[in-house]
Design an enzyme around this catalytic site. Structure first.
Site, PDB file in Angstrom:
ATOM      1  N   LYS A 183       5.373 -18.011   1.792  1.00  0.00           N
ATOM      2  CA  LYS A 183       5.056 -17.473   0.464  1.00  0.00           C
ATOM      3  C   LYS A 183       5.184 -18.593  -0.569  1.00  0.00           C
ATOM      4  CE  LYS A 183       5.923 -12.622   0.885  1.00  0.00           C
ATOM      5  NZ  LYS A 183       5.590 -12.701   2.304  1.00  0.00           N
TER       6      LYS A 183
ATOM      7  N   ASP B 295       0.752 -17.110   2.645  1.00  0.00           N
ATOM      8  CA  ASP B 295       0.661 -15.704   2.238  1.00  0.00           C
ATOM      9  C   ASP B 295       0.103 -15.612   0.823  1.00  0.00           C
ATOM     10  OD1 ASP B 295       1.761 -14.710   4.577  1.00  0.00           O
ATOM     11  OD2 ASP B 295       3.798 -14.513   3.768  1.00  0.00           O
TER      12      ASP B 295
ATOM     13  N   ARG C 154      -6.855 -14.999   6.677  1.00  0.00           N
ATOM     14  CA  ARG C 154      -6.292 -13.688   7.035  1.00  0.00           C
ATOM     15  C   ARG C 154      -6.717 -12.684   5.967  1.00  0.00           C
ATOM     16  NH1 ARG C 154      -0.149 -13.553   6.338  1.00  0.00           N
ATOM     17  NH2 ARG C 154      -0.125 -14.659   8.321  1.00  0.00           N
TER      18      ARG C 154
ATOM     19  N   GLY D 144      -3.597  -5.828   0.913  1.00  0.00           N
ATOM     20  CA  GLY D 144      -2.828  -6.250  -0.268  1.00  0.00           C
ATOM     21  C   GLY D 144      -1.660  -5.316  -0.491  1.00  0.00           C
TER      22      GLY D 144
ATOM     23  N   THR E  79      -4.554  -5.729   9.763  1.00  0.00           N
ATOM     24  CA  THR E  79      -4.499  -4.311   9.379  1.00  0.00           C
ATOM     25  C   THR E  79      -4.004  -3.477  10.555  1.00  0.00           C
ATOM     26  OG1 THR E  79      -5.772  -2.449   8.466  1.00  0.00           O
ATOM     27  CG2 THR E  79      -6.929  -3.853  10.046  1.00  0.00           C
ATOM     28  N   HIS E  80      -3.441  -2.291  10.213  1.00  0.00           N
ATOM     29  CA  HIS E  80      -3.071  -1.329  11.262  1.00  0.00           C
ATOM     30  C   HIS E  80      -4.009  -0.136  11.228  1.00  0.00           C
ATOM     31  CE1 HIS E  80       0.451  -3.319   9.447  1.00  0.00           C
ATOM     32  NE2 HIS E  80       0.655  -3.673  10.698  1.00  0.00           N
TER      33      HIS E  80
ATOM     34  N   ARG F 248       7.147  -2.249   2.666  1.00  0.00           N
ATOM     35  CA  ARG F 248       6.805  -1.486   3.879  1.00  0.00           C
ATOM     36  C   ARG F 248       6.994   0.004   3.635  1.00  0.00           C
ATOM     37  NH1 ARG F 248       5.728  -6.130   4.416  1.00  0.00           N
ATOM     38  NH2 ARG F 248       3.878  -5.177   3.559  1.00  0.00           N
TER      39      ARG F 248
HETATM   40  C1  LIG Z   1      -0.127  -9.896   9.566  1.00  0.00           C
HETATM   41  C2  LIG Z   1      -0.076  -9.355   8.183  1.00  0.00           C
HETATM   42  C3  LIG Z   1       0.119 -10.220   7.127  1.00  0.00           C
HETATM   43  C4  LIG Z   1       0.123  -9.736   5.829  1.00  0.00           C
HETATM   44  N1  LIG Z   1       0.204 -10.626   4.793  1.00  0.00           N
HETATM   45  C5  LIG Z   1       0.081 -10.172   3.529  1.00  0.00           C
HETATM   46  C6  LIG Z   1      -0.003 -11.050   2.414  1.00  0.00           C
HETATM   47  O1  LIG Z   1       0.061 -12.271   2.554  1.00  0.00           O
HETATM   48  N2  LIG Z   1      -0.142 -10.515   1.184  1.00  0.00           N
HETATM   49  C7  LIG Z   1      -0.219  -9.160   0.981  1.00  0.00           C
HETATM   50  O2  LIG Z   1      -0.375  -8.733  -0.157  1.00  0.00           O
HETATM   51  N3  LIG Z   1      -0.099  -8.297   2.018  1.00  0.00           N
HETATM   52  C8  LIG Z   1       0.031  -8.764   3.269  1.00  0.00           C
HETATM   53  N4  LIG Z   1       0.090  -7.876   4.311  1.00  0.00           N
HETATM   54  C9  LIG Z   1       0.281  -6.418   4.047  1.00  0.00           C
HETATM   55  C10 LIG Z   1      -1.024  -5.707   3.843  1.00  0.00           C
HETATM   56  O3  LIG Z   1      -1.604  -6.118   2.634  1.00  0.00           O
HETATM   57  C11 LIG Z   1      -0.834  -4.187   3.819  1.00  0.00           C
HETATM   58  O4  LIG Z   1       0.019  -3.853   2.782  1.00  0.00           O
HETATM   59  C12 LIG Z   1      -0.305  -3.621   5.110  1.00  0.00           C
HETATM   60  O5  LIG Z   1      -0.812  -4.278   6.224  1.00  0.00           O
HETATM   61  C13 LIG Z   1      -0.675  -2.150   5.222  1.00  0.00           C
HETATM   62  O6  LIG Z   1      -2.071  -2.004   5.184  1.00  0.00           O
HETATM   63  P1  LIG Z   1      -2.953  -1.501   6.433  1.00  0.00           P
HETATM   64  O7  LIG Z   1      -4.176  -2.345   6.452  1.00  0.00           O
HETATM   65  O8  LIG Z   1      -2.170  -1.502   7.664  1.00  0.00           O
HETATM   66  O9  LIG Z   1      -3.424  -0.074   5.990  1.00  0.00           O
HETATM   67  P2  LIG Z   1      -2.655   1.213   5.432  1.00  0.00           P
HETATM   68  O10 LIG Z   1      -3.579   1.745   4.384  1.00  0.00           O
HETATM   69  O11 LIG Z   1      -1.228   0.974   5.097  1.00  0.00           O
HETATM   70  O12 LIG Z   1      -2.684   2.152   6.685  1.00  0.00           O
HETATM   71  C14 LIG Z   1      -3.938   2.607   7.166  1.00  0.00           C
HETATM   72  C15 LIG Z   1      -3.753   3.405   8.423  1.00  0.00           C
HETATM   73  O13 LIG Z   1      -3.155   2.597   9.439  1.00  0.00           O
HETATM   74  C16 LIG Z   1      -2.348   3.419  10.257  1.00  0.00           C
HETATM   75  N5  LIG Z   1      -0.943   3.015  10.173  1.00  0.00           N
HETATM   76  C17 LIG Z   1      -0.393   2.240   9.222  1.00  0.00           C
HETATM   77  N6  LIG Z   1       0.939   2.074   9.466  1.00  0.00           N
HETATM   78  C18 LIG Z   1       1.203   2.794  10.581  1.00  0.00           C
HETATM   79  C19 LIG Z   1       2.381   3.054  11.336  1.00  0.00           C
HETATM   80  N7  LIG Z   1       3.581   2.580  10.973  1.00  0.00           N
HETATM   81  N8  LIG Z   1       2.277   3.828  12.418  1.00  0.00           N
HETATM   82  C20 LIG Z   1       1.092   4.350  12.791  1.00  0.00           C
HETATM   83  N9  LIG Z   1      -0.056   4.163  12.094  1.00  0.00           N
HETATM   84  C21 LIG Z   1       0.000   3.399  11.018  1.00  0.00           C
HETATM   85  C22 LIG Z   1      -2.492   4.837   9.736  1.00  0.00           C
HETATM   86  O14 LIG Z   1      -3.551   5.464  10.420  1.00  0.00           O
HETATM   87  C23 LIG Z   1      -2.859   4.613   8.288  1.00  0.00           C
HETATM   88  O15 LIG Z   1      -3.517   5.695   7.716  1.00  0.00           O
HETATM   89  C24 LIG Z   1       0.024  -8.329   5.600  1.00  0.00           C
HETATM   90  C25 LIG Z   1      -0.173  -7.470   6.675  1.00  0.00           C
HETATM   91  C26 LIG Z   1      -0.237  -7.955   7.951  1.00  0.00           C
HETATM   92  C27 LIG Z   1      -0.494  -6.998   9.064  1.00  0.00           C
END
Ligand SMILES: Cc1cc2nc3c(=O)[nH]c(=O)nc-3n(C[C@H](O)[C@H](O)[C@H](O)COP(=O)(O)OP(=O)(O)OC[C@H]3O[C@@H](n4cnc5c(N)ncnc54)[C@H](O)[C@@H]3O)c2cc1C
Length: 311
Positions: free
Chosen positions: A100, A137, A187, A191, A229-230, A292
């Site tokens: 960061k 990051d 990446r 956000g 993303t998840h 988180r």
């Molecule tokens: C490797 C990595 C690096 C990152 N680096 C940064 C960064 O530098 N700056 C930054 O601002 N953010 C960063 N992030 C965080 C990112 O911006 C999001 O806040 C975070 O990843 C959640 O977004 P999402 O895409 O998973 O979707 P979300 O909108 O949170 O989730 C979408 C869907 O994913 C599924 N899901 C999510 N969590 C779960 C769970 N625990 N169990 C089961 N299903 C779930 C669900 O179906 C949910 O509806 C990073 C994330 C990752 C994975």
């Protein structure tokens, strides 16, 4: 509303004191954080790599206001990379690091950008010696220009330096287009920070649409997209775009956070995808944990259940 309140709480000193003083918080923290020390992180990395996953390691901390502290954070990364190199865990980039900019000085009142750039350059040199890479990051929207400038200025010497783009920002598609050079590691995430509507999409579906558009730019370009993303829908879209672009599995990767959808992480890796786990360690976990919790009400419920069941 809840997300916004939690993100505001992440900056509150009183909330921090309350949450970090609660013993049961530790159980929740250990779900998302590898431990307090580099040694604990190395143990977890060894396990992740053994399961066929890749890793990027984050030494927790941000918003450093003290120059010595910023240098100390860079020192910790250099030590960590030395350990990764010696144990061969970094070989071929299997374990890399995420940094960061405000942890290494970007927020300093004087010469913040220069200090952060010098510290990141030092970390890049240590990563090269260990045989691996660094990803910068992205923090809140006020840091984007400076962060991209640091990366652009360091890339001539460190072409494998990666950077993060957040699809929640209206500028993300244009930023991805500007970053699509051969080998460029970008990446893409949604956000994790709150931002005014003038610069960010307020609605989740617009953030998702922006993600798909930005990803298309990266997948169609000559760089190395890192799909962070998840979200099952975006993961399906990513797989479809990769197939349409005739990308081989080693020309892009998926990334997920430690403790989030671990079964899906292993399923993707077993299916032949490159899957990198973002693994934080260190004692300064408060703001990371609150982000988180803000992302997903179920995480908050897990936290609340732990509090209640400990009574
Ligand atoms: C490797 C990595 C690096 C990152 N680096 C940064 C960064 O530098 N700056 C930054 O601002 N953010 C960063 N992030 C965080 C990112 O911006 C999001 O806040 C975070 O990843 C959640 O977004 P999402 O895409 O998973 O979707 P979300 O909108 O949170 O989730 C979408 C869907 O994913 C599924 N899901 C999510 N969590 C779960 C769970 N625990 N169990 C089961 N299903 C779930 C669900 O179906 C949910 O509806 C990073 C994330 C990752 C994975």
């Amino acid at each position: 509303m809840l997300r916004r309140a939690l993100l505001a709480a992440s900056a509150s000193t009183r909330m921090r004191e309350l949450i970090t003083a609660t013993p049961v918080t530790r159980d929740v923290v250990s779900r998302f954080v590898a431990g307090d020390t580099a040694e604990q992180a190395l143990d977890v990395i060894e396990r992740l790599l053994g399961d066929g996953l890749l890793a990027t390691i984050d030494y927790l901390g941000e918003d450093t206001t003290d120059r010595e502290q910023a240098v100390a954070v860079a020192d910790e990364y250099v030590r960590l990379l030395g350990g990764l190199g010696a144990s061969r865990l970094a070989a071929g980039g299997r374990a890399e690091v995420s940094v960061k900019p405000t942890a290494v000085g970007l927020g300093l009142a004087e010469h913040g950008e220069k200090t952060a750039a010098e510290n990141i350059a030092r970390i890049c040199s240590a990563a090269r010696a260990a045989g691996t890479t660094v990803t910068v990051d992205m923090e809140d929207h006020t840091r984007v220009d400076q962060t991209l400038r640091i990366v652009r200025d360091l890339r001539p010497d460190h072409p494998d330096l990666g950077v993060v783009i957040q699809s929640s920002l209206r500028r993300s598609v244009a930023d991805c287009a500007a970053l699509t050079q051969p080998g460029s590691r970008v990446r893409l995430c949604k956000g994790a920070y709150d931002a005014p509507h003038a610069v960010a999409y307020p609605a989740r579906h617009d953030v998702d649409r922006s993600y798909a558009r930005a990803l298309r730019v990266l997948m169609d370009g000559p760089g190395y997209p890192m799909v962070a993303t998840h979200d099952p829908r975006l993961l399906r879209i990513a797989a479809g775009q990769a197939e349409l672009g005739a990308r081989t599995p080693d020309s892009y990767e998926y990334q997920m956070l430690y403790g989030v959808r671990p079964a899906e992480q292993r399923r993707l890796a077993a299916a032949g995808a490159r899957l990198r786990v973002y693994l934080p360690y260190g004692q300064d976990w408060y703001r990371y944990l609150v982000r988180r919790l803000a992302e997903r009400p179920a995480n908050l419920a897990f936290f609340a259940r732990s509090l209640v069941s400990s009574r």
